[in-house]
Design a protein around this motif. Structure first.
Motif, short mmCIF file in Angstrom:
data_model
loop_
_atom_site.label_atom_id
_atom_site.label_comp_id
_atom_site.label_asym_id
_atom_site.label_seq_id
_atom_site.Cartn_x
_atom_site.Cartn_y
_atom_site.Cartn_z
N LEU A 1 48.89 33.17 12.70
CA LEU A 1 50.07 32.71 13.43
C LEU A 1 51.36 33.27 12.82
O LEU A 1 51.65 33.07 11.65
N CYS A 2 52.14 33.96 13.65
CA CYS A 2 53.45 34.45 13.25
C CYS A 2 54.21 34.88 14.49
O CYS A 2 53.61 35.11 15.55
N GLY A 3 55.52 34.99 14.38
CA GLY A 3 56.33 35.44 15.49
C GLY A 3 57.05 34.32 16.21
O GLY A 3 56.59 33.17 16.22
N VAL A 4 58.19 34.66 16.79
CA VAL A 4 59.03 33.72 17.52
C VAL A 4 58.50 33.56 18.95
O VAL A 4 58.17 34.56 19.60
N PRO A 5 58.43 32.35 19.46
CA PRO A 5 57.91 32.14 20.82
C PRO A 5 58.97 32.41 21.89
O PRO A 5 60.15 32.56 21.58
N VAL B 1 56.99 13.08 4.98
CA VAL B 1 57.39 13.61 6.28
C VAL B 1 56.50 14.80 6.60
O VAL B 1 56.27 15.66 5.75
N ILE B 2 55.99 14.84 7.82
CA ILE B 2 55.07 15.90 8.24
C ILE B 2 55.75 16.75 9.30
O ILE B 2 56.26 16.23 10.30
N TYR B 3 55.78 18.07 9.08
CA TYR B 3 56.25 19.02 10.07
C TYR B 3 55.06 19.84 10.55
O TYR B 3 54.25 20.31 9.74
N SER B 4 54.97 20.04 11.86
CA SER B 4 53.88 20.83 12.41
C SER B 4 54.40 21.72 13.54
O SER B 4 55.17 21.27 14.39
N LEU B 5 53.97 22.98 13.53
CA LEU B 5 54.26 23.92 14.61
C LEU B 5 52.93 24.40 15.18
O LEU B 5 52.10 24.93 14.44
N ARG B 6 52.73 24.21 16.47
CA ARG B 6 51.47 24.58 17.13
C ARG B 6 51.71 25.62 18.22
O ARG B 6 52.65 25.50 19.01
N ASP B 7 50.85 26.64 18.23
CA ASP B 7 50.83 27.57 19.33
C ASP B 7 50.02 26.94 20.46
O ASP B 7 48.82 26.67 20.29
N HIS B 8 50.65 26.70 21.60
CA HIS B 8 50.00 25.95 22.66
C HIS B 8 48.78 26.65 23.23
O HIS B 8 47.79 26.00 23.60
N TYR B 9 48.80 27.97 23.31
CA TYR B 9 47.69 28.71 23.92
C TYR B 9 46.45 28.70 23.04
O TYR B 9 45.35 28.36 23.49
N SER B 10 46.60 29.09 21.79
CA SER B 10 45.44 29.22 20.89
C SER B 10 45.11 27.94 20.14
O SER B 10 44.02 27.81 19.58
N LYS B 11 46.07 27.02 20.09
CA LYS B 11 45.95 25.77 19.35
C LYS B 11 46.01 25.96 17.82
O LYS B 11 45.70 25.04 17.07
N LEU B 12 46.40 27.15 17.38
CA LEU B 12 46.68 27.33 15.96
C LEU B 12 47.86 26.46 15.58
O LEU B 12 48.80 26.29 16.36
N PHE B 13 47.84 25.90 14.36
CA PHE B 13 49.01 25.17 13.92
C PHE B 13 49.27 25.45 12.44
O PHE B 13 48.38 25.78 11.67
N TYR B 14 50.54 25.30 12.09
CA TYR B 14 50.98 25.44 10.70
C TYR B 14 51.71 24.16 10.36
O TYR B 14 52.60 23.71 11.10
N ALA B 15 51.35 23.54 9.23
CA ALA B 15 51.95 22.25 8.87
C ALA B 15 52.36 22.23 7.40
O ALA B 15 51.77 22.93 6.56
N GLU B 16 53.37 21.44 7.12
CA GLU B 16 53.83 21.19 5.76
C GLU B 16 54.20 19.72 5.64
O GLU B 16 54.47 19.04 6.64
N VAL B 17 54.24 19.24 4.41
CA VAL B 17 54.75 17.90 4.16
C VAL B 17 55.86 17.96 3.11
O VAL B 17 55.90 18.87 2.28
N GLY B 18 56.76 17.00 3.19
CA GLY B 18 57.81 16.82 2.20
C GLY B 18 58.00 15.33 1.99
O GLY B 18 57.33 14.51 2.65
#
Length: 212
Positions: A99-103, A55-72
């Motif tokens: 990348l950090c902080g709540v959107p 399973v892949i989880y990904s969080l992307r910042d839409h403006y900068s296109k930075l993303f953080y991903a993990e798998v389980g």
């Protein structure tokens, strides 16, 4: 329902994507396996699946296109709340990934909202708005494809090596430049991010990809 959307600065809009891998799973020997024929398993069917799907989880910042991903790995889904805690926290151990902080706003596909209703409620209670859009998750799906296309060399290796690799992948993609004249995604984020809203302490964090 919005047909299009835009973000004004980093941490304005984050995209959350959760997806069952079409090809990768954990064998009974604890090693990463690959099946050429795509799986048809969804988040809703993960618990009853006959294989331990990735399973892949990904969080992307839409403006900068930075993303953080993990798998389980199934059959239980990894903790989404813990994933978001790690995605939103400062990462001093990953200097290439700022990348950090709540959107202010989040884009979450209906499949993920259905799979994690409690987390969606918690996000709303923090004052984060959910944006209902007709389309536009191509960039989030692109991150899922990036993960799948980057782990082939782990086939036949212990799955904990894959789990540990994903944050490194996010950091490498953050600092990547096509040319010396181009700014990296990390550069764009640092230059334009406003005041950072940190995650409340009430959000408990657990080890990466812990089954629930």
């Amino acid at each position: 329902m919005m047909q299009h959307y835009r973000s004004n600065h980093p941490n304005h809009v984050h995209q959350l994507v959760a997806s069952v891998s079409k090809h990768y799973y954990a064998g009974k020997d604890g090693l990463l396996k690959y099946q050429d024929k795509p799986f048809e398993t969804s988040l809703a069917k993960l618990v009853g699946a006959s294989r331990s799907h990735m399973v892949i989880y990904s969080l992307r910042d839409h403006y900068s296109k930075l993303f953080y991903a993990e798998v389980g790995f199934g059959p239980g889904m990894p903790s989404m709340r813990a994933f978001l805690a790690r995605a939103w926290r400062p990462k001093p151990d990953q200097p290439d990934l700022p990348l950090c902080g709540v959107p202010e706003l989040m884009l979450i596909p209906k499949t993920a909202q259905a799979a994690f209703p409690d987390v969606v409620t918690d996000i709303e209670h923090m004052g984060v708005g959910l944006v209902d859009v007709a389309s536009g998750f191509q960039s989030g799906i692109q991150d899922i494809n990036t993960v799948e296309n980057s782990i082939g060399h782990y086939i036949g290796k212990p799955i904990d090596q894959v789990v540990s690799y994903l944050p490194t992948l996010s950091g490498w993609r953050a600092k990547y430049k096509k040319s010396t004249k181009e700014k990296s995604k990390a550069d764009v984020w640092r230059e334009h991010v406003p005041a950072i809203r940190l995650l409340p302490k009430s959000w408990a964090e657990t080890p990466a990809a812990e089954p629930v």
